[in-house]
Write a protein that holds these residues in place. Structure first.
Motif, PDB file in Angstrom:
ATOM      1  N   PHE A 148      86.913 -50.408 -51.086  1.00 38.18           N
ATOM      2  CA  PHE A 148      87.870 -49.370 -51.476  1.00 38.18           C
ATOM      3  C   PHE A 148      88.184 -48.383 -50.345  1.00 38.18           C
ATOM      4  N   VAL A 149      87.372 -48.383 -49.290  1.00 33.54           N
ATOM      5  CA  VAL A 149      87.646 -47.460 -48.177  1.00 33.54           C
ATOM      6  C   VAL A 149      88.980 -47.790 -47.521  1.00 33.54           C
ATOM      7  N   THR A 150      89.251 -49.077 -47.370  1.00 39.25           N
ATOM      8  CA  THR A 150      90.487 -49.483 -46.692  1.00 39.25           C
ATOM      9  C   THR A 150      91.638 -49.678 -47.679  1.00 39.25           C
ATOM     10  N   THR A 151      91.750 -48.729 -48.605  1.00 42.15           N
ATOM     11  CA  THR A 151      92.897 -48.724 -49.518  1.00 42.15           C
ATOM     12  C   THR A 151      93.780 -47.525 -49.203  1.00 42.15           C
ATOM     13  N   GLN A 152      95.022 -47.631 -49.577  1.00 43.35           N
ATOM     14  CA  GLN A 152      95.954 -46.522 -49.369  1.00 43.35           C
ATOM     15  C   GLN A 152      95.497 -45.277 -50.120  1.00 43.35           C
ATOM     16  N   GLU A 153      94.849 -45.490 -51.265  1.00 42.47           N
ATOM     17  CA  GLU A 153      94.482 -44.359 -52.118  1.00 42.47           C
ATOM     18  C   GLU A 153      93.178 -43.678 -51.721  1.00 42.47           C
ATOM     19  N   CYS A 154      92.393 -44.295 -50.851  1.00 45.41           N
ATOM     20  CA  CYS A 154      91.115 -43.695 -50.472  1.00 45.41           C
ATOM     21  C   CYS A 154      91.344 -42.344 -49.808  1.00 45.41           C
ATOM     22  N   ASP A 155      90.463 -41.398 -50.097  1.00 48.24           N
ATOM     23  CA  ASP A 155      90.601 -40.038 -49.585  1.00 48.24           C
ATOM     24  C   ASP A 155      90.149 -39.889 -48.133  1.00 48.24           C
ATOM     25  N   ALA A 156      89.735 -40.981 -47.495  1.00 44.54           N
ATOM     26  CA  ALA A 156      89.310 -40.926 -46.090  1.00 44.54           C
ATOM     27  C   ALA A 156      90.519 -40.748 -45.173  1.00 44.54           C
ATOM     28  N   VAL A 179      88.227 -52.869 -67.677  1.00 46.99           N
ATOM     29  CA  VAL A 179      87.970 -53.845 -66.606  1.00 46.99           C
ATOM     30  C   VAL A 179      86.648 -53.471 -65.930  1.00 46.99           C
ATOM     31  N   PRO A 180      85.656 -54.350 -65.955  1.00 46.91           N
ATOM     32  CA  PRO A 180      84.318 -53.992 -65.452  1.00 46.91           C
ATOM     33  C   PRO A 180      84.213 -53.965 -63.928  1.00 46.91           C
ATOM     34  N   LEU A 181      85.104 -53.205 -63.314  1.00 44.04           N
ATOM     35  CA  LEU A 181      85.095 -53.041 -61.864  1.00 44.04           C
ATOM     36  C   LEU A 181      84.887 -51.558 -61.569  1.00 44.04           C
ATOM     37  N   PHE A 182      83.781 -51.259 -60.905  1.00 43.03           N
ATOM     38  CA  PHE A 182      83.409 -49.881 -60.603  1.00 43.03           C
ATOM     39  C   PHE A 182      83.715 -49.574 -59.143  1.00 43.03           C
ATOM     40  N   GLN A 183      84.164 -48.373 -58.907  1.00 45.79           N
ATOM     41  CA  GLN A 183      84.359 -47.914 -57.529  1.00 45.79           C
ATOM     42  C   GLN A 183      83.104 -47.157 -57.117  1.00 45.79           C
ATOM     43  N   GLY A 184      82.509 -47.567 -56.018  1.00 42.68           N
ATOM     44  CA  GLY A 184      81.282 -46.925 -55.565  1.00 42.68           C
ATOM     45  C   GLY A 184      81.533 -45.518 -55.045  1.00 42.68           C
ATOM     46  N   ALA A 185      80.460 -44.751 -54.971  1.00 41.30           N
ATOM     47  CA  ALA A 185      80.558 -43.386 -54.443  1.00 41.30           C
ATOM     48  C   ALA A 185      80.655 -43.448 -52.928  1.00 41.30           C
ATOM     49  N   LEU A 186      81.694 -42.879 -52.383  1.00 42.46           N
ATOM     50  CA  LEU A 186      81.907 -42.890 -50.941  1.00 42.46           C
ATOM     51  C   LEU A 186      81.787 -41.460 -50.428  1.00 42.46           C
ATOM     52  N   SER A 187      80.693 -41.208 -49.763  1.00 46.15           N
ATOM     53  CA  SER A 187      80.450 -39.850 -49.271  1.00 46.15           C
ATOM     54  C   SER A 187      80.588 -39.824 -47.746  1.00 46.15           C
ATOM     55  N   ILE A 188      80.994 -38.715 -47.182  1.00 49.66           N
ATOM     56  CA  ILE A 188      81.230 -37.435 -47.847  1.00 49.66           C
ATOM     57  C   ILE A 188      82.731 -37.224 -47.958  1.00 49.66           C
ATOM     58  N   GLY A 189      83.193 -36.898 -49.159  1.00 50.38           N
ATOM     59  CA  GLY A 189      84.592 -36.577 -49.365  1.00 50.38           C
ATOM     60  C   GLY A 189      85.551 -37.749 -49.311  1.00 50.38           C
ATOM     61  N   LEU A 190      85.035 -38.969 -49.418  1.00 56.25           N
ATOM     62  CA  LEU A 190      85.912 -40.141 -49.325  1.00 56.25           C
ATOM     63  C   LEU A 190      86.381 -40.625 -50.689  1.00 56.25           C
ATOM     64  N   SER A 191      85.627 -40.299 -51.726  1.00 55.15           N
ATOM     65  CA  SER A 191      86.040 -40.716 -53.075  1.00 55.15           C
ATOM     66  C   SER A 191      86.157 -39.482 -53.960  1.00 55.15           C
ATOM     67  N   LYS A 192      87.363 -38.965 -53.974  1.00 54.39           N
ATOM     68  CA  LYS A 192      87.664 -37.804 -54.809  1.00 54.39           C
ATOM     69  C   LYS A 192      88.690 -38.217 -55.865  1.00 54.39           C
ATOM     70  N   SER A 193      89.474 -37.281 -56.330  1.00 54.99           N
ATOM     71  CA  SER A 193      90.358 -37.548 -57.475  1.00 54.99           C
ATOM     72  C   SER A 193      91.419 -38.603 -57.186  1.00 54.99           C
ATOM     73  N   ARG A 194      91.911 -38.652 -55.970  1.00 56.50           N
ATOM     74  CA  ARG A 194      92.982 -39.604 -55.654  1.00 56.50           C
ATOM     75  C   ARG A 194      92.518 -41.049 -55.848  1.00 56.50           C
TER      76      ARG A 194
END
Length: 489
Positions: free
Chosen positions: A391-399, A170-185
């Motif tokens: 993606f920041v306002t998702t349950q899975e976001c590391d923020a 699926v050609p949907l990319f999750q952007g890089a969310l710094s600092i520490g907001l987009s990790k493995s979860r």
């Protein structure tokens, strides 16, 4: 002509003419009677703050430099502007406002503020958002009319794509969310849906005990851990997407981070924050996809020529970053308005630049928040879409929950621009930290780290230009469902 169409057309024409007449009337009633409306708009384009080159001002006004020169000559003679050549290069002419020029611009801005405030005071507060969206839709349509779509009209599709040897269902990319907001979860949740999960390398080791003493080693250690964790979390998924890493080219330790990511199993490297001319030298494994981020056709062309000549390799895909992206932008603040107007044209131009490369997908980000946004970009040649703010306002976001709530609370008027020490603009939520870092840009990183640690009072919160559309906490699956329903093949 349909009655509704007639009415809307009449309103738009009348609005345009009425605003011009009100502006002219305001000038005549002010102390600036020696200014024409055209001259006043030229002063606004020059703006307060740093001096601009004549070409920058001309581009903002969409006129030739020669036409601008005539207007600036008059403004200089009247004392509203100052023109000069810079000592470093006498060929470059810059222009800035004088004190009375600044006063004139501020009076004009005050006029607009009062006019709009009084106009919208007639609209119920709970309808303001819908009113703004309606105007924005008209504006978006006019921008699209300026540049005809590149693709043959047809249904919107989300086709699987390949980044070199990497398959993306699926050609949907999750952007890089710094600092520490987009990790493995978050990255693993996106990959489980078939998209591209991205771990942001920037300062990722900030919670490590040795981060202050040895930040590079702390960052590399956590980066490897998070990549392996994300891969483990997706190991049982049959149709999973790849796990990648976003690394800033401007980082002094970019090469070390690339090699650490590859050694941990990262399947693609996304690289922005400059033109990554040497990236193939840092990763010679062609099983790992290399995807540069660019803001223009010119940047894409430089990368293609450089990589082809020096490394006999071409990028496995490109990400085009539009001016509504979160974080730092690859353009100057003075270029943002023109970049917004040419957003769709730039998509088509870059797509055209990639045609000779064969299978080299173009991913678009910076202003992609809803499926409707994606459909518009698709019409101009986008093969995939990258979402960051959404993606920041998702349950899975590391923020932290407080960080997510700051996004939900943000209104459009709460968004502001700061400037990095290198002179690049970054979009943030207005708060107590912004005035401090505006005066002391070297404290920006400190503010970002504070926000990541949950100290929002002293923290700086990067965001995208459509953050005000965030209304609820959702899941990654919810987002994929919205974008793919009836569109996947």
């Amino acid at each position: 002509m349909d009655e509704n169409v007639k009415k809307i057309n009449s309103i738009l024409v009348n609005l345009f003419n009425m605003v011009l007449k009100l502006e002219e009337k305001a000038i005549k009633e002010s102390t600036r009677r020696d200014l024409s409306l055209t001259e006043l708009h030229t002063l606004v384009a020059i703006g307060e703050g740093k001096a601009k080159t004549m070409s920058q001002v001309a581009a903002s006004l969409k006129i030739s430099v020669s036409t601008l020169t005539t207007a600036v000559n008059r403004l200089v003679k009247k004392g509203y502007a100052h023109r000069f050549r810079i000592p470093e290069d006498r060929r470059i002419v810059k222009v800035e406002l004088t004190e009375i020029g600044i006063e004139a611009v501020r009076e004009h801005e005050a006029f607009h503020t009062v006019m709009i405030s009084e106009a919208i005071s007639q609209i119920p507060e709970d309808q303001i958002g819908k009113f703004i969206d309606s105007i924005d839709n008209i504006n978006e349509y006019l921008l699209m009319r300026k540049h005809p779509p590149a693709r043959t009209p047809g249904p919107f599709t989300m086709k699987p794509l390949k980044l070199g040897r990497i398959f993306v269902p699926v050609p949907l990319f999750q952007g890089a969310l710094s600092i520490g907001l987009s990790k493995s979860r978050l990255a693993s949740a996106v990959a489980k849906e078939g998209g591209v999960g991205i771990i942001a390398a920037s300062k990722i080791g900030y919670q490590e005990h040795d981060f202050q003493e040895n930040p590079v080693e702390a960052n590399k250690r956590v980066l490897r851990q998070e990549i392996k964790k994300a891969l483990d979390l997706t190991i049982d998924c049959k149709e999973r997407g790849p796990i990648g890493v976003n690394i800033m080219w401007s980082s002094h330790h970019c090469e070390e981070y690339v090699k650490a990511a590859v050694s941990a199993g990262a399947e693609l490297i996304v690289c922005g924050g400059g033109i990554p001319t040497k990236l193939p030298a840092y990763c010679r494994d062609k099983k790992v996809a290399l995807v540069p981020i660019v803001s223009s056709k010119r940047a894409a062309n430089i990368i293609i020529r450089n990589w082809t000549k020096k490394y006999n390799r071409t990028p496995d895909g490109f990400i085009f970053q539009g001016p509504l992206a979160g974080g730092y932008l690859g353009i100057k603040e003075s270029q943002m308005e023109a970049a917004a107007e040419d957003f769709y044209k730039n998509i088509a131009d870059i797509k055209g630049e990639l045609e000779d490369l064969g299978d080299c997908p173009l991913i678009v980000c910076g202003g992609i928040y809803t499926r409707s946004d994606a459909e518009k970009a698709y019409a101009y040649g986008a093969d995939g879409f990258q979402l960051g703010t959404r993606f920041v306002t998702t349950q899975e976001c590391d923020a932290s929950e407080a960080f997510k709530q700051a996004y939900l609370n943000c209104r459009e008027q709460d968004i502001t621009i700061i400037t990095s020490p290198e002179g690049f603009p970054g979009r943030v939520i207005e708060n107590q930290c912004v005035p401090r870092v505006s005066k002391e840009p070297w404290r920006i990183m400190e503010g970002l780290l504070n926000a990541s640690r949950g100290d929002l009072e002293h923290g700086l919160i990067f965001c995208g230009g459509k953050i005000h559309k965030a209304e609820k906490i959702e899941t990654v699956a919810d987002i994929f469902r919205e974008f793919t329903e009836g569109a996947c093949q």
